[in-house]
Motif scaffolding. Structure first.
Motif, short mmCIF file in Angstrom:
data_model
loop_
_atom_site.label_atom_id
_atom_site.label_comp_id
_atom_site.label_asym_id
_atom_site.label_seq_id
_atom_site.Cartn_x
_atom_site.Cartn_y
_atom_site.Cartn_z
N ASP A 150 0.83 -1.21 0.00
CA ASP A 150 0.00 0.00 0.00
C ASP A 150 0.87 1.26 0.00
N TRP A 151 2.02 1.21 0.67
CA TRP A 151 2.89 2.39 0.70
C TRP A 151 3.34 2.75 -0.71
N TYR A 152 3.75 1.76 -1.46
CA TYR A 152 4.20 2.01 -2.83
C TYR A 152 3.03 2.40 -3.73
N ASN A 153 1.90 1.72 -3.57
CA ASN A 153 0.76 1.98 -4.46
C ASN A 153 0.01 3.26 -4.12
N SER A 154 0.25 3.82 -2.93
CA SER A 154 -0.45 5.04 -2.54
C SER A 154 0.13 6.28 -3.21
N ASP A 189 -0.08 1.48 -13.92
CA ASP A 189 0.98 1.28 -14.91
C ASP A 189 2.24 2.06 -14.53
N THR A 190 2.06 3.26 -14.01
CA THR A 190 3.24 4.07 -13.68
C THR A 190 4.01 3.48 -12.50
N VAL A 191 3.28 2.97 -11.49
CA VAL A 191 3.94 2.32 -10.36
C VAL A 191 4.62 1.04 -10.82
N ALA A 192 4.00 0.33 -11.74
CA ALA A 192 4.59 -0.89 -12.28
C ALA A 192 5.92 -0.59 -12.97
N TYR A 197 11.91 -0.77 -12.63
CA TYR A 197 13.20 -0.07 -12.49
C TYR A 197 13.93 -0.53 -11.23
N ILE A 198 13.18 -0.70 -10.14
CA ILE A 198 13.78 -1.12 -8.87
C ILE A 198 14.33 -2.54 -8.98
N THR A 199 13.56 -3.42 -9.56
CA THR A 199 13.93 -4.85 -9.56
C THR A 199 14.86 -5.24 -10.71
#
Length: 534
Positions: A150-154, A189-192, A197-199
């Motif tokens: 939720d922290w990332y998706n918020s 899509d933008t969070v994805a 990029y992170i992984t």
């Protein structure tokens, strides 16, 4: 009303608890102290200590008493109101609440996590506390996985991209760790894209999105991450400046090697907050960016003194004093960095200090500020790297300019003398009143006795001293006598500016506070104490 009993303004009240020192005090006050500065005691110290269950007994009492949800709400309230001077105690408290047996307490803690963890560093710290409390086993349950997800998706994709490129790891954790362990499923899509990029790094993003048709938002995030990556490998100064200006890249995203270019600094300074700018003045001068006659000097001086920027930054005058004194010193605390202070910048910082005094909100209390001159005030304060006389002078100026009913005195060897106060006095002129020939012993009860004998009604006594000796009279007992005489619940703050420990405040009395050393957080602790937050 009994002057020894102030009106209770806390949402959790009246309970009693044994704190870490074994003294009986109000549980709510212990909890607020812990959440504010990380200790249940009546002593604030500039040295941040490690946190554990053993020094959060009030927290545990409320939770074990079935009031965990109230604790979470108190954590939330104090943070949103800006009363916590250190973030870690609140994160620790949430971590404790998040693994309690009571389901509602756990749910409340995880719901609050998004509001409290405004930066990746805070999220990493929370997860580390969870690990320590669980001793490394079984911490990644469904609730924690959902909370991290939720922290990332918020966040929207752009905000997340900015956050993860400025802070990649902290407290032994990285974004890659959290995405893997939380089984993260992006909600947009933008969070994805940011998660890719992170992984998988920038190469993985290029492979997945390079030739793909992208929406406007997706293209914006893609371009931003591309700019961050280009800045890392950029060898052309003009191209780097273009990236900084077009994508508002910040210093944390630029390689150290690139900071040797003056034009790069010029580009960074356009968006850099004024407080951050002040911290970099030494390096900028050492690197000749701010050399005498340089056009950059005038521009920087203008920004430093701009009242609108100072108000927006909401920085306390004490923070500007620290920046000013550090710059005037001509060298850093660590390393070999040295510079010749530029006169115009010194004057601009002094001007900024004076202008920032108007940004401090008054409390409406009656103050007596007493400065102990029985010993030299030339020492460097613990936690601030500046002289104790500068601290005492600055705090006197802040209070006399913002609190109409403020009296300043000096005391030494049985004598108390009032000081001149005027809005026209400079910091140096105020400090000069404190530079006396030292002699005699310190008696922190003297200012209270003086106020009593001179019929002064005081809400808050603040004493600045370089000594740790109380003198013949006990200040705590003298204060209690004064309260009874005047019929007011007066408070006492003793600032031992070079002390590693103080024992003047009565730990059973909410109206007394010891401060060991002095830093920017101490300023906020004092305000919280004056306003009955702690």
């Amino acid at each position: 009303m009994d002057p020894a009993s102030p009106p209770e303004q806390l949402s959790i009240v009246h309970e009693q608890v044994l704190n870490s020192s074994g003294r009986s005090v109000t549980a709510a006050v212990c909890l607020h102290r812990f959440l504010c500065y990380g200790s249940e005691t009546s002593t604030y110290t500039t040295k941040e200590c490690s946190l554990g269950i053993e020094n959060a007994l009030s927290l545990m009492q409320f939770i074990e008493g079935g009031r965990g949800c109230e604790v979470v709400e108190e954590v939330r309230h104090l943070n949103l109101e800006g009363h916590t001077v250190r973030s870690n105690p609140s994160l620790f408290a949430l971590a404790v609440c998040s693994q309690h047996a009571d389901c509602k307490t756990r749910q409340a803690a995880f719901r609050t996590l998004k509001e409290l963890c405004r930066t990746p560093a805070q999220l990493f710290t929370f997860v580390q506390y969870k690990k320590e409390l669980k001793e490394g086993s079984g911490m990644w349950g469904r609730a924690l996985r959902r909370a991290v997800t939720d922290w990332y998706n918020s966040q929207d994709g752009m905000s997340l991209a900015q956050a993860v490129t400025k802070c990649k790891h902290r407290a032994g954790w990285s974004h890659q760790d959290l995405l893997r362990l939380s089984h993260m499923k992006p909600a947009s899509d933008t969070v994805a894209l940011v998660c890719k990029y992170i992984t998988k790094g920038w190469k993985g993003v290029q492979e997945a999105y390079g030739d793909k048709e992208k929406s406007e938002d997706l293209q914006k995030v893609f371009a931003y991450l591309e700019a961050v990556e280009k800045s890392k490998h950029c060898t052309d100064e003009l191209e780097l400046i273009h990236l900084i200006e077009n994508y508002r890249l910040e210093k944390e995203q630029i390689l150290t090697n690139h900071l040797k270019f003056k034009e790069v600094w010029k580009a960074l300074l356009k968006e850099m907050p004024v407080v951050a700018l002040m911290k970099h003045l030494g390096k900028l001068t050492a690197d000749k960016f701010l050399a005498r006659g340089s056009p950059y000097v005038a521009a920087v001086c203008e920004r430093i003194q701009e009242e609108t920027a100072l108000k927006k930054a909401k920085t306390h005058p004490f923070n500007i004093l620290v920046a000013s004194e550090n710059y005037k010193r001509g060298h850093g605390r660590r390393g070999k960095l040295k510079w010749e202070p530029e006169r115009d910048i010194v004057e601009a910082l002094d001007c900024a200090f004076g202008r920032s005094l108007s940004t401090v909100e008054p409390t409406g209390k009656r103050f007596l500020v007493a400065v102990d001159v029985s010993s030299s005030l030339s020492s460097v304060a613990h936690g601030s790297s500046i002289s104790t006389v500068a601290i005492a002078a600055a705090m006197c100026m802040v209070l006399t300019r913002t609190e109409p009913d403020t009296q300043v005195v000096i005391f030494s060897d049985g004598a108390v003398a009032p000081c001149a106060k005027s809005s026209d006095l400079t910091l140096m002129q105020v400090a000069t009143q404190f530079i006396k020939t030292p002699g005699g012993s310190t008696d922190c009860a003297l200012p209270i006795t003086w106020a009593s004998e001179n019929d002064k009604t005081v809400d808050v006594f603040i004493i600045f001293t370089n000594n740790q000796v109380c003198g013949r009279e006990n200040p705590a007992e003298t204060l209690k006598t004064y309260r009874q005489k005047r019929g007011v619940f007066s408070k006492l703050i003793v600032c031992g500016m070079i002390a590693s420990g103080l024992s003047i405040a009565d730990p059973e009395d909410r109206g007394m506070l010891d401060i060991c050393g002095f830093d920017s957080r101490a300023v906020d602790v004092i305000r919280n104490f004056v306003l009955d937050v702690i």
